[in-house]
Design a protein around this motif. Structure first.
Motif, mmCIF file in Angstrom:
data_model
loop_
_atom_site.group_PDB
_atom_site.id
_atom_site.type_symbol
_atom_site.label_atom_id
_atom_site.label_comp_id
_atom_site.label_asym_id
_atom_site.label_seq_id
_atom_site.Cartn_x
_atom_site.Cartn_y
_atom_site.Cartn_z
ATOM 1 N N ALA A 65 1.131 12.703 12.953
ATOM 2 C CA ALA A 65 1.964 11.331 13.317
ATOM 3 C C ALA A 65 3.503 11.703 12.902
ATOM 4 C CB ALA A 65 1.254 10.544 12.606
ATOM 5 N N GLY A 66 3.685 12.299 11.959
ATOM 6 C CA GLY A 66 5.218 12.163 11.606
ATOM 7 C C GLY A 66 5.970 13.191 12.283
ATOM 8 N N CYS A 67 5.326 14.448 12.974
ATOM 9 C CA CYS A 67 5.803 15.339 13.598
ATOM 10 C C CYS A 67 6.265 14.591 15.057
ATOM 11 C CB CYS A 67 5.076 16.329 14.112
ATOM 12 S SG CYS A 67 4.773 17.553 12.657
ATOM 13 N N TYR A 68 5.473 13.656 15.474
ATOM 14 C CA TYR A 68 5.912 13.029 16.744
ATOM 15 C C TYR A 68 7.032 12.010 16.648
ATOM 16 C CZ TYR A 68 5.505 9.347 20.169
ATOM 17 O OH TYR A 68 5.801 8.310 21.235
ATOM 18 N N PHE A 69 6.975 11.215 15.452
ATOM 19 C CA PHE A 69 8.053 10.316 15.122
ATOM 20 C C PHE A 69 9.502 10.978 14.894
ATOM 21 C CE2 PHE A 69 4.386 7.481 14.436
ATOM 22 C CZ PHE A 69 4.738 6.371 15.587
ATOM 23 N N TRP A 70 9.318 12.211 14.031
ATOM 24 C CA TRP A 70 10.595 12.931 13.532
ATOM 25 C C TRP A 70 10.996 14.186 13.913
ATOM 26 C CZ3 TRP A 70 14.117 10.290 10.747
ATOM 27 C CH2 TRP A 70 13.754 8.865 10.407
ATOM 28 N N GLY A 71 9.649 15.134 14.454
ATOM 29 C CA GLY A 71 9.851 16.115 14.953
ATOM 30 C C GLY A 71 10.621 16.377 16.284
ATOM 31 N N LEU A 72 10.248 15.591 17.034
ATOM 32 C CA LEU A 72 10.684 15.472 18.435
ATOM 33 C C LEU A 72 12.338 15.017 18.236
ATOM 34 C CD1 LEU A 72 10.436 15.819 21.426
ATOM 35 C CD2 LEU A 72 9.697 13.506 21.706
ATOM 36 N N PRO A 73 12.467 13.978 17.718
ATOM 37 C CA PRO A 73 13.845 13.658 17.391
ATOM 38 C C PRO A 73 14.865 14.744 16.772
ATOM 39 C CG PRO A 73 12.388 11.800 16.755
ATOM 40 C CD PRO A 73 11.731 12.815 16.980
ATOM 41 N N PHE A 74 14.222 15.507 15.782
ATOM 42 C CA PHE A 74 15.030 16.685 15.342
ATOM 43 C C PHE A 74 15.232 17.623 16.077
ATOM 44 C CE2 PHE A 74 14.831 20.809 13.132
ATOM 45 C CZ PHE A 74 16.118 20.387 12.369
ATOM 46 N N ILE A 75 14.261 18.303 16.906
ATOM 47 C CA ILE A 75 14.429 19.065 17.999
ATOM 48 C C ILE A 75 15.584 18.542 18.891
ATOM 49 C CG2 ILE A 75 13.642 20.197 19.972
ATOM 50 C CD1 ILE A 75 10.856 20.087 18.647
ATOM 51 N N ILE A 76 15.649 17.423 19.457
ATOM 52 C CA ILE A 76 16.611 16.760 20.304
ATOM 53 C C ILE A 76 18.079 16.908 19.561
ATOM 54 C CG2 ILE A 76 17.536 14.917 21.527
ATOM 55 C CD1 ILE A 76 14.589 14.147 22.137
ATOM 56 N N SER A 77 17.990 16.308 18.480
ATOM 57 C CA SER A 77 19.415 16.389 17.620
ATOM 58 C C SER A 77 19.721 17.459 17.289
ATOM 59 C CB SER A 77 19.195 15.469 16.365
ATOM 60 O OG SER A 77 18.128 16.099 15.478
ATOM 61 N N LYS A 78 18.844 18.666 16.882
ATOM 62 C CA LYS A 78 19.636 19.839 16.874
ATOM 63 C C LYS A 78 20.104 20.573 18.043
ATOM 64 C CE LYS A 78 18.285 24.412 14.745
ATOM 65 N NZ LYS A 78 18.925 25.309 15.801
ATOM 66 N N ALA A 79 19.519 20.105 18.918
ATOM 67 C CA ALA A 79 20.122 20.749 20.394
ATOM 68 C C ALA A 79 21.496 20.056 20.752
ATOM 69 C CB ALA A 79 19.132 20.524 21.620
ATOM 70 N N ILE A 80 21.683 18.925 20.243
ATOM 71 C CA ILE A 80 22.768 18.099 20.541
ATOM 72 C C ILE A 80 23.966 18.767 19.778
ATOM 73 C CG2 ILE A 80 24.225 16.155 20.422
ATOM 74 C CD1 ILE A 80 21.430 14.455 20.902
ATOM 75 N N ALA A 81 23.534 18.938 18.408
ATOM 76 C CA ALA A 81 24.456 19.737 17.616
ATOM 77 C C ALA A 81 25.088 20.990 17.685
ATOM 78 C CB ALA A 81 24.055 19.421 16.146
ATOM 79 N N ASP A 82 23.933 21.788 18.232
ATOM 80 C CA ASP A 82 24.353 23.228 18.703
ATOM 81 C C ASP A 82 25.243 23.128 19.974
ATOM 82 O OD1 ASP A 82 22.519 24.198 16.695
ATOM 83 O OD2 ASP A 82 20.992 24.454 18.041
ATOM 84 N N LYS A 83 25.278 22.247 20.852
ATOM 85 C CA LYS A 83 25.811 22.405 22.068
ATOM 86 C C LYS A 83 27.134 21.721 22.147
ATOM 87 C CE LYS A 83 23.812 22.104 25.906
ATOM 88 N NZ LYS A 83 23.401 21.849 27.235
ATOM 89 N N THR A 84 27.392 20.872 21.015
ATOM 90 C CA THR A 84 28.552 19.998 20.879
ATOM 91 C C THR A 84 29.505 20.014 19.628
ATOM 92 O OG1 THR A 84 27.490 18.074 19.778
ATOM 93 C CG2 THR A 84 27.628 17.972 22.166
ATOM 94 N N VAL A 85 28.926 20.755 18.733
ATOM 95 C CA VAL A 85 29.993 21.151 17.578
ATOM 96 C C VAL A 85 30.206 22.550 17.379
ATOM 97 C CG1 VAL A 85 29.660 20.796 14.990
ATOM 98 C CG2 VAL A 85 28.575 19.119 16.444
ATOM 99 N N SER A 95 26.574 16.544 10.107
ATOM 100 C CA SER A 95 26.982 15.241 10.279
ATOM 101 C C SER A 95 26.393 14.871 11.795
ATOM 102 C CB SER A 95 28.393 15.008 10.285
ATOM 103 O OG SER A 95 29.035 15.106 8.862
ATOM 104 N N VAL A 96 26.735 15.622 12.940
ATOM 105 C CA VAL A 96 26.114 15.325 14.133
ATOM 106 C C VAL A 96 24.529 15.232 14.069
ATOM 107 C CG1 VAL A 96 26.178 15.870 16.469
ATOM 108 C CG2 VAL A 96 28.372 16.062 15.132
ATOM 109 N N ASN A 97 24.209 16.238 13.539
ATOM 110 C CA ASN A 97 22.642 16.549 13.591
ATOM 111 C C ASN A 97 22.036 15.303 13.063
ATOM 112 O OD1 ASN A 97 20.180 17.816 13.689
ATOM 113 N ND2 ASN A 97 20.773 19.631 12.373
ATOM 114 N N MET A 98 22.374 14.876 11.690
ATOM 115 C CA MET A 98 21.771 14.043 11.012
ATOM 116 C C MET A 98 21.985 12.540 11.726
ATOM 117 S SD MET A 98 21.659 11.154 8.753
ATOM 118 C CE MET A 98 23.270 11.099 8.215
ATOM 119 N N ASN A 99 22.923 12.260 12.200
ATOM 120 C CA ASN A 99 23.241 10.844 12.963
ATOM 121 C C ASN A 99 22.446 10.942 14.267
ATOM 122 O OD1 ASN A 99 25.149 9.037 11.195
ATOM 123 N ND2 ASN A 99 26.076 11.058 11.158
ATOM 124 N N SER A 100 22.654 12.084 14.721
ATOM 125 C CA SER A 100 21.818 12.036 16.260
ATOM 126 C C SER A 100 20.267 11.887 15.971
ATOM 127 C CB SER A 100 21.972 13.287 16.901
ATOM 128 O OG SER A 100 23.399 13.730 17.107
#
Length: 431
Positions: free
Chosen positions: A315-335, A343-348
């Motif tokens: 259940a935790g993977c659903y609530f936090w795993g998916l957001p982490f995958i998305i936030s990491k992709a944002i940080a990888d692309k923009t930073v 900072s970008v990873n955690m706040n995303s």
């Protein structure tokens, strides 16, 4: 309201993004005095969120004035209790705006509030303290003098165990206070000398509270040995927040010994560097990790905890795993800057998690009504289960992979061969 909501969201996210948060001397902060906290600035906009998540009452920050240029940004930052400090770099015509900021800070301190200032003026993810700007002394000396306030200024510092790493640890330590009125006489008689004396003492105290690498040439070596130390730590579900400075003391000692070797014994330093490179090369050649080398496989007792935790972890993977995958992709692309990445990873991660949970809250409301609000309480618990399970299973995989390597014993011997200032690396095994 914005400060409360964002602060609560960051408090939850920090306790999942970091494996451990070590806090030292938090009890020094008084409740009935005007307080200024001066801090180093290694982690961009992760640093203010970290300090805010630690404090139990609202705090106010200062930030450089140019980030307030956009009206929407100004509204958002003001809602987060951030006040602008305009420097000459932002234009001479903007310096007069500091009068309003000083007025705001004065009112906060008159009400025994807490103001946080990052005295280096800009962030950089290294293990050295950059020259402190005079604004810390100038602003708060002026307020203390003109309004006869007994301002207590606390030097503090943040150490991140790794530069870019999910589930790293962070260490935050606070010094005993500098009483500003004790420096006023010198400040009034000789302002420049007063600034110099005060900032020199402030820099010394900040440096006492984080892991300092004096020479840039030692950066990589210190980082590697900090990693070795952290790999020996036991993985625990709780506590996430640890109130002591044992780990900080150990890492400061480790760094100090490497710095001393570099200065006083080039031969031993070169030998340590050579042995470390040999060990790292052996790890890379066999595609294994140091954590796999120094830990044991999970035991029966570990699986007794893991098995019942798995449904909550999924259940935790659903609530936090998916957001982490998305936030990491944002940080990888923009930073592009290392100090902004986490900072970008955690706040995303916090934002995507909040949106996902809000959507689930609305959907569940159609079926169970107001009970759906419990999802905001349950999801962080599930997330902690998921990340703890992730840590345990990853380490189990690393250990199993390392134990299958043909030359495991000889690689382990390479690790034991490393000595720091005459002390074996085992001396730095985490307590």
């Amino acid at each position: 309201m914005l400060y409360i909501l964002i602060g609560l969201l960051q408090r939850i996210t920090f306790r999942l993004f970091f494996r451990h948060i070590h806090i030292a001397n938090f009890n020094y902060i008084p409740n009935n005095k005007p307080v200024v906290i001066a801090c180093n600035h290694p982690g961009a906009f992760m640093d203010p969120g970290l300090i805010g998540s630690i404090m139990r009452r609202p705090i106010y920050y200062t930030s450089r004035g140019d980030v307030f240029a956009n009206p929407l940004a100004r509204w958002f930052l003001t809602g987060l209790n951030i006040r602008p400090i305009y420097r000459l770099e932002e234009g001479f015509e903007n310096l007069s705006k500091n009068f309003q900021t000083i007025t705001d800070l004065t009112e906060i301190l008159k009400n025994n509030g807490i103001v946080v200032i990052f005295s280096e003026g800009q962030s950089a993810l290294d293990r050295r303290l950059r020259p402190l700007r005079k604004g810390t002394a100038r602003i708060f000396m002026q307020i203390a003098r003109e309004h006869e306030l007994d301002i207590q200024l606390f030097a503090s510092a943040i150490t991140y165990t790794h530069k870019m790493n999910f589930r790293k640890s962070v260490l935050y330590s606070i010094s005993r206070p500098l009483i500003l009125k004790d420096y006023l006489t010198d400040f009034i008689r000789h302002p420049q000398h007063g600034y110099h004396t005060f900032l020199k003492e402030l820099a010394r105290r900040i440096s006492e509270n984080f892991v300092v690498v004096t020479h840039p040439e030692c950066d990589e070596l210190v980082d590697r040995h900090i990693n070795y130390y952290c790999n020996t730590e036991k993985l625990s579900f709780i506590p996430v927040v640890i109130y002591n400075r044992k780990k900080l003391n150990a890492l400061q000692d480790l760094s100090s010994r490497i710095n001393t070797l570099f200065i006083n014994d080039k031969i031993c330093y070169a030998k340590l560097e050579e042995n470390t490179d040999a060990y790292e090369a052996a790890l890379a050649e066999n595609k294994i990790t140091d954590a796999g080398m120094v830990n044991n496989p999970l035991g029966f007792r570990d699986f007794l905890w893991l098995i019942p935790a798995l449904p909550f972890s999924l259940a935790g993977c659903y609530f936090w795993g998916l957001p982490f995958i998305i936030s990491k992709a944002i940080a990888d692309k923009t930073v592009s800057r290392v100090d902004f990445y986490d900072s970008v990873n955690m706040n995303s991660l916090a934002i995507v998690y909040a949106l996902l949970t809000f959507i689930n809250n609305i959907i569940l409301a159609f079926f169970i009504g107001w009970w759906s609000l419990l999802i905001w309480i349950i999801a962080p618990v599930f997330g902690e289960c998921a990340f703890w399970t992730y840590d345990m299973l990853v380490r189990q995989f690393q250990v199993k992979k390392a134990r299958r390597v043909k030359h495991y014993a000889s690689i382990l011997a390479l690790r034991r061969k490393m000595e720091i200032g005459g002390q074996p690396i085992n001396k730095y095994k985490a307590q």
